[in-house]
Design an enzyme around this catalytic site. Structure first.
Site, PDB file in Angstrom:
ATOM      1  N   PRO A   1     -53.659 -13.256  52.652  1.00 10.77           N
ATOM      2  CA  PRO A   1     -54.807 -13.815  53.101  1.00 10.77           C
ATOM      3  C   PRO A   1     -55.800 -14.400  51.983  1.00 10.77           C
ATOM      4  O   PRO A   1     -56.911 -14.050  51.749  1.00 10.77           O
ATOM      5  CB  PRO A   1     -55.512 -12.791  53.530  1.00 10.77           C
TER       6      PRO A   1
ATOM      7  N   ASN B   1     -47.522 -24.870  49.318  1.00 13.49           N
ATOM      8  CA  ASN B   1     -47.459 -26.194  48.914  1.00 13.49           C
ATOM      9  C   ASN B   1     -46.200 -26.201  48.067  1.00 13.49           C
ATOM     10  O   ASN B   1     -45.566 -25.163  47.732  1.00 13.49           O
ATOM     11  CB  ASN B   1     -48.435 -25.958  47.525  1.00 13.49           C
TER      12      ASN B   1
ATOM     13  N   LYS C   1     -45.939 -34.792  51.259  1.00 15.24           N
ATOM     14  CA  LYS C   1     -46.671 -33.735  50.579  1.00 15.24           C
ATOM     15  C   LYS C   1     -46.647 -33.439  49.395  1.00 15.24           C
ATOM     16  O   LYS C   1     -47.307 -33.249  48.375  1.00 15.24           O
ATOM     17  CB  LYS C   1     -46.768 -32.572  51.433  1.00 15.24           C
TER      18      LYS C   1
HETATM   19  O1  PAF Z   1     -52.885 -28.300  46.205  1.00 12.74           O
HETATM   20  C1  PAF Z   1     -53.928 -28.934  46.498  1.00 12.74           C
HETATM   21  O2  PAF Z   1     -55.076 -28.660  45.924  1.00 12.74           O
HETATM   22  C2  PAF Z   1     -53.975 -29.809  47.822  1.00 12.74           C
HETATM   23  O3  PAF Z   1     -52.697 -29.708  48.373  1.00 12.74           O
HETATM   24  C3  PAF Z   1     -54.213 -31.165  47.535  1.00 12.74           C
HETATM   25  C4  PAF Z   1     -53.524 -32.101  48.781  1.00 12.74           C
HETATM   26  C5  PAF Z   1     -53.750 -31.879  46.042  1.00 12.74           C
HETATM   27  C6  PAF Z   1     -55.812 -31.495  47.550  1.00 12.74           C
HETATM   28  O4  PAF Z   1     -56.645 -30.763  46.426  1.00 12.74           O
END
Ligand code: PAF
Length: 303
Positions: free
Chosen positions: A8, A101, A182
């Protein structure tokens, strides 16, 4: 649904709160759980309205055993260690959704989780933890979900479940496409803002144009070799849109470096380099940023 959110942090708390508001039974799994067995979370909405604190059960084996869905929102490099000890407690039909990410976070543990319905997710919502008990929704975004195995393909209904909690959510037949798009954004914004310790918007300035172009043309080549249709122009437009839309934001990697935390570079630029090597494509500009970040984080990773 009975949902356990593993990790979280900012994004995990945002989803936990919204899934709770949508009527689901949500509990949390934290690497450092409070002794009380519960964690309270308030939400500051995108409209800057503060919604009251909700108390979530933490680290309950009963909740794990009854979970219909495990939403894993730990950092990419924590997926294996966070997930492995939980698997023995799950019902074999529990759906696992991994939202990180970067790419490749589930590779090391794939053999152990491939028998569960497995979904990969990517989101562009912005969130930050203002303190341990409050999450702030700092930017509206989109979330994409897609199957990572055959049983995952039976879970298209999840798009509606997630969309009802925090829109917009789309189910995609090939999750690699949004993940790579992404990844391209993260390969540019994250290392550059971390190295220069600047907000995302600084990258819109003229001196950054040549390096951004060099990074993106390498990324476009690797994406082409992976069988994805893209172009330098398309990637430049996408990255530029995110730089402008998040101009005041401090990227996650910039914050990791500022707080001397391990970054996700291995799963962002590191993943790109790994795929580039596989296709025998040279990616010198990305390699240079990768090495710079590795050098920056070395002192606190070793300690
Ligand atoms: O990791 C991040 O911070 C985000 O994925 C992004 C899109 C780069 C925005 O800050």
């Amino acid at each position: 649904m009975n949902i356990v959110v593993v990790g979280p942090g900012a994004i995990g708390s945002l989803w936990a709160y919204h899934l709770h508001l949508a009527g689901h039974h949500v509990s949390l799994w934290h690497h450092n759980p409070p002794e009380s067995g519960a964690m309270s979370l308030a939400l500051q909405t995108i409209a800057k309205q503060t919604l009251p604190a909700v108390s979530f059960t933490t680290n309950s084996h009963d909740e794990l055993a009854n979970a219909d869905l495990l939403l894993v929102t730990v950092k990419a490099w924590q997926v294996e260690t966070a997930l492995a000890p939980l698997l023995a407690h799950l019902h074999p039909d529990t759906i696992i959704v991994c939202m990180q990410n970067g790419m490749g976070a589930t590779d090391a543990i794939f053999d152990k989780i491939q028998h569960y319905p497995l979904i990969l997710a990517t989101t562009t919502h912005g969130a930050l933890k203002t303190d341990a008990q409050q999450v702030c929704h700092s930017g509206l975004g989109q979330t994409m979900l897609g199957a990572a195995n055959l049983s995952g393909e039976q879970c298209t209904f999840l798009a509606e479940v997630f969309n009802h909690a925090l829109s917009e959510v789309h189910w995609v037949s090939d999750i690699r496409i949004p993940l790579w798009n992404k990844l391209a954004i993260n390969c540019v914004i994250n290392p550059l803002t971390a190295i220069h310790q600047c907000p995302n918007g600084t990258l819109d300035e003229e001196p950054f144009r040549p390096i951004i172009n060099a990074l993106l043309s390498e990324i476009a080549s690797v994406m082409g070799a992976e069988g994805l249709t893209t172009s330098l122009e398309e990637l430049s437009l996408r990255v530029h849109q995110v730089i402008v839309a998040t101009k005041a934001n401090h990227s996650s990697m910039k914050q990791d470096v500022a707080h001397q935390r391990r970054t996700e570079i291995d799963f962002i630029t590191g993943y790109l380099i790994q795929r580039a090597q596989q296709h025998r494509i040279a990616v010198p500009s990305n390699l240079h940023l990768f090495e710079q970040i590795k050098q920056m984080e070395q002192p606190w990773i070793q300690s």
